[in-house]
Design a protein around this motif. Structure first.
Motif, PDB file in Angstrom:
ATOM      1  N   THR A 157      53.834  22.705  78.760  1.00 48.92           N
ATOM      2  CA  THR A 157      52.790  23.240  77.890  1.00 48.92           C
ATOM      3  C   THR A 157      51.934  22.092  77.387  1.00 48.92           C
ATOM      4  OG1 THR A 157      54.146  25.108  77.188  1.00 48.92           O
ATOM      5  CG2 THR A 157      52.352  24.468  75.725  1.00 48.92           C
ATOM      6  N   THR A 158      50.626  22.249  77.458  1.00 45.56           N
ATOM      7  CA  THR A 158      49.721  21.222  76.952  1.00 45.56           C
ATOM      8  C   THR A 158      49.005  21.747  75.703  1.00 45.56           C
ATOM      9  OG1 THR A 158      48.053  21.977  78.564  1.00 45.56           O
ATOM     10  CG2 THR A 158      49.345  20.016  79.133  1.00 45.56           C
ATOM     11  N   VAL A 159      48.499  20.812  74.910  1.00 48.05           N
ATOM     12  CA  VAL A 159      47.840  21.160  73.659  1.00 48.05           C
ATOM     13  C   VAL A 159      46.609  20.274  73.485  1.00 48.05           C
ATOM     14  CG1 VAL A 159      49.389  19.600  72.370  1.00 48.05           C
ATOM     15  CG2 VAL A 159      48.126  21.363  71.136  1.00 48.05           C
ATOM     16  N   VAL A 160      45.531  20.847  72.960  1.00 45.49           N
ATOM     17  CA  VAL A 160      44.339  20.076  72.618  1.00 45.49           C
ATOM     18  C   VAL A 160      44.209  20.041  71.101  1.00 45.49           C
ATOM     19  CG1 VAL A 160      43.059  20.388  74.764  1.00 45.49           C
ATOM     20  CG2 VAL A 160      42.927  22.147  73.007  1.00 45.49           C
ATOM     21  N   LEU A 161      43.712  18.917  70.594  1.00 42.94           N
ATOM     22  CA  LEU A 161      43.698  18.659  69.151  1.00 42.94           C
ATOM     23  C   LEU A 161      42.280  18.491  68.629  1.00 42.94           C
ATOM     24  CD1 LEU A 161      46.379  15.786  69.091  1.00 42.94           C
ATOM     25  CD2 LEU A 161      46.751  18.239  69.345  1.00 42.94           C
ATOM     26  N   ASN A 162      42.126  18.724  67.326  1.00 40.59           N
ATOM     27  CA  ASN A 162      40.875  18.366  66.675  1.00 40.59           C
ATOM     28  C   ASN A 162      40.995  16.956  66.087  1.00 40.59           C
ATOM     29  OD1 ASN A 162      42.338  18.553  64.275  1.00 40.59           O
ATOM     30  ND2 ASN A 162      41.470  20.535  63.678  1.00 40.59           N
ATOM     31  N   ARG A 163      39.977  16.504  65.399  1.00 42.18           N
ATOM     32  CA  ARG A 163      39.969  15.130  64.887  1.00 42.18           C
ATOM     33  C   ARG A 163      40.993  14.908  63.786  1.00 42.18           C
ATOM     34  NH1 ARG A 163      33.487  13.598  64.659  1.00 42.18           N
ATOM     35  NH2 ARG A 163      33.086  13.955  66.891  1.00 42.18           N
ATOM     36  N   ALA A 164      41.446  15.988  63.173  1.00 40.82           N
ATOM     37  CA  ALA A 164      42.447  15.872  62.108  1.00 40.82           C
ATOM     38  C   ALA A 164      43.867  15.868  62.662  1.00 40.82           C
ATOM     39  CB  ALA A 164      42.278  17.017  61.106  1.00 40.82           C
ATOM     40  N   GLY A 165      43.992  15.913  63.994  1.00 40.13           N
ATOM     41  CA  GLY A 165      45.320  15.937  64.598  1.00 40.13           C
ATOM     42  C   GLY A 165      45.985  17.288  64.509  1.00 40.13           C
ATOM     43  N   GLU A 166      45.187  18.336  64.425  1.00 40.91           N
ATOM     44  CA  GLU A 166      45.712  19.696  64.402  1.00 40.91           C
ATOM     45  C   GLU A 166      45.404  20.397  65.716  1.00 40.91           C
ATOM     46  OE1 GLU A 166      45.113  20.308  59.568  1.00 40.91           O
ATOM     47  OE2 GLU A 166      43.769  21.318  60.995  1.00 40.91           O
ATOM     48  N   ALA A 167      46.252  21.317  66.089  1.00 40.69           N
ATOM     49  CA  ALA A 167      46.113  21.995  67.376  1.00 40.69           C
ATOM     50  C   ALA A 167      44.911  22.935  67.382  1.00 40.69           C
ATOM     51  CB  ALA A 167      47.369  22.784  67.687  1.00 40.69           C
ATOM     52  N   LEU A 168      44.122  22.835  68.451  1.00 43.27           N
ATOM     53  CA  LEU A 168      43.082  23.817  68.711  1.00 43.27           C
ATOM     54  C   LEU A 168      43.628  24.952  69.570  1.00 43.27           C
ATOM     55  CD1 LEU A 168      40.115  21.404  69.517  1.00 43.27           C
ATOM     56  CD2 LEU A 168      40.329  22.870  67.500  1.00 43.27           C
ATOM     57  N   TYR A 169      44.489  24.590  70.535  1.00 43.06           N
ATOM     58  CA  TYR A 169      45.079  25.604  71.409  1.00 43.06           C
ATOM     59  C   TYR A 169      46.234  25.000  72.194  1.00 43.06           C
ATOM     60  CZ  TYR A 169      45.381  29.687  74.467  1.00 43.06           C
ATOM     61  OH  TYR A 169      45.825  30.800  75.113  1.00 43.06           O
ATOM     62  N   PHE A 170      47.228  25.824  72.478  1.00 39.13           N
ATOM     63  CA  PHE A 170      48.341  25.480  73.357  1.00 39.13           C
ATOM     64  C   PHE A 170      48.233  26.353  74.602  1.00 39.13           C
ATOM     65  CE2 PHE A 170      49.865  24.676  69.070  1.00 39.13           C
ATOM     66  CZ  PHE A 170      50.653  23.534  69.171  1.00 39.13           C
ATOM     67  N   SER A 171      48.581  25.795  75.763  1.00 34.40           N
ATOM     68  CA  SER A 171      48.527  26.607  76.974  1.00 34.40           C
ATOM     69  C   SER A 171      49.512  26.114  78.018  1.00 34.40           C
ATOM     70  CB  SER A 171      47.117  26.579  77.579  1.00 34.40           C
ATOM     71  OG  SER A 171      47.049  27.412  78.733  1.00 34.40           O
ATOM     72  N   LYS A 172      49.998  27.043  78.833  1.00 35.44           N
ATOM     73  CA  LYS A 172      50.795  26.672  79.989  1.00 35.44           C
ATOM     74  C   LYS A 172      49.913  26.252  81.161  1.00 35.44           C
ATOM     75  CE  LYS A 172      54.872  29.364  78.737  1.00 35.44           C
ATOM     76  NZ  LYS A 172      55.752  30.510  79.049  1.00 35.44           N
ATOM     77  N   ARG A 173      48.607  26.448  81.022  1.00 33.63           N
ATOM     78  CA  ARG A 173      47.652  25.829  81.934  1.00 33.63           C
ATOM     79  C   ARG A 173      47.426  24.395  81.457  1.00 33.63           C
ATOM     80  NH1 ARG A 173      46.462  28.513  86.559  1.00 33.63           N
ATOM     81  NH2 ARG A 173      44.296  27.844  86.534  1.00 33.63           N
ATOM     82  N   VAL A 174      46.922  23.545  82.327  1.00 32.68           N
ATOM     83  CA  VAL A 174      46.671  22.158  81.944  1.00 32.68           C
ATOM     84  C   VAL A 174      45.311  22.076  81.254  1.00 32.68           C
ATOM     85  CG1 VAL A 174      46.534  19.775  82.722  1.00 32.68           C
ATOM     86  CG2 VAL A 174      48.042  21.382  83.907  1.00 32.68           C
ATOM     87  N   ILE A 175      45.338  21.712  79.975  1.00 36.66           N
ATOM     88  CA  ILE A 175      44.096  21.556  79.214  1.00 36.66           C
ATOM     89  C   ILE A 175      44.118  20.203  78.509  1.00 36.66           C
ATOM     90  CG2 ILE A 175      43.592  24.002  78.881  1.00 36.66           C
ATOM     91  CD1 ILE A 175      44.996  23.851  76.154  1.00 36.66           C
TER      92      ILE A 175
END
Length: 265
Positions: A157-175
């Motif tokens: 599972t990959t996760v993308v973050l905002n500048r505050a180090g908080e998750a924008l989204y988690f996905s089993k796709r590669v993001i």
């Protein structure tokens, strides 16, 4: 007074590996211990934690855990995921517990420092009621995840973050998407999520009352329920570590080799 607790959710009826918590794993020296015992020992090794409990709905797991000295909290069979089981376990924890860590019962190799990092983030009072670790992907790991995706496998599972180090989204796709000509750049903002969670008591209490998220049901990722409800999830970047979950019998020799390499009896 405040206190912290680690809850180890464990269920017997796993689709991929029934009775998994009771599977035996040999460590350094050849001693065989059940998965649930090794997970409990990993939790007990985390410094500064006041309570460690096993949360289950099965008497076989309860009996095995109590036999090696663990405290057990019985939870309903209807718990849909580990977070719901941890929320149900709150009733068996002292009122002083204000931070709960969900240490997956199939990940006995989780480093103590990774758990400590989540507790520290939540104690920092930065607003998030949930914290979870992630590892920054080196180019070779990113390429492996992309290759798995092309082959129809879920490599993680990959996760993308905002500048505050908080998750924008988690996905089993590669993001996020990375162009081919940039895949070898160091420091890409690609993070592999590790399924350990820390919660404030308030966030964990709220979780079962939140509406089931359509994204959660599609991805099969329980943490998306928090994001869908607008509740921030802090992501703590952890140091690279060899981690391996016990998901099927083929994982047993891999984990046993890692236990031996680390000198874990």
């Amino acid at each position: 007074m405040t206190a912290t607790a680690i809850v180890i959710p464990a269920r017997y009826a796993s689709t991929r590996y029934p009775a998994k918590p009771l599977a035996l794993l040999r460590g350094a020296g050849g001693e065989a211990k059940s998965l649930i015992r090794r997970s409990w020992e990993a939790a007990m090794a985390v410094p500064g934690v006041d309570h460690v409990v096993v949360a289950t709905d099965d008497d076989r797991i309860r009996e095995a855990a109590e036999a090696f000295g663990a405290r057990v909290v019985m939870t309903p069979e209807t718990c849909a995921n580990g977070t719901e089981r941890c929320a149900a376990a709150l009733a068996g924890l002292p009122d002083a517990v204000d931070i709960v860590v969900n240490l997956q019962g199939d990940a006995p190799l989780t480093p103590a420092a990774m758990v400590t990092g989540l507790i520290e983030r939540l104690r920092g009072g930065e607003g998030a009621g949930v914290a979870t670790p992630a590892l920054r992907c080196a180019p070779e790991l990113y390429r492996r995840l992309v290759a798995d995706q092309k082959a129809g496998r879920v490599g993680g599972t990959t996760v993308v973050l905002n500048r505050a180090g908080e998750a924008l989204y988690f996905s089993k796709r590669v993001i996020p998407y990375v162009p081919e000509d940039r895949m070898d750049e160091p420091g890409l903002p690609v993070f592999l999520h590790v399924g350990v969670y820390g919660y404030t008591r308030a966030a964990l209490t709220a979780y079962p009352t939140l509406a089931l998220s359509p994204l959660e049901t599609l991805e099969g990722l329980e943490q998306l329920r928090f994001l869908d409800a607008g509740l921030p999830v802090a992501v703590v970047e952890a140091e690279a570590a060899d981690l391996w979950e016990l998901n099927n019998p083929a994982d047993v020799p891999v984990i046993e080799a890692m236990l031996a390499a680390r000198g874990i009896a």
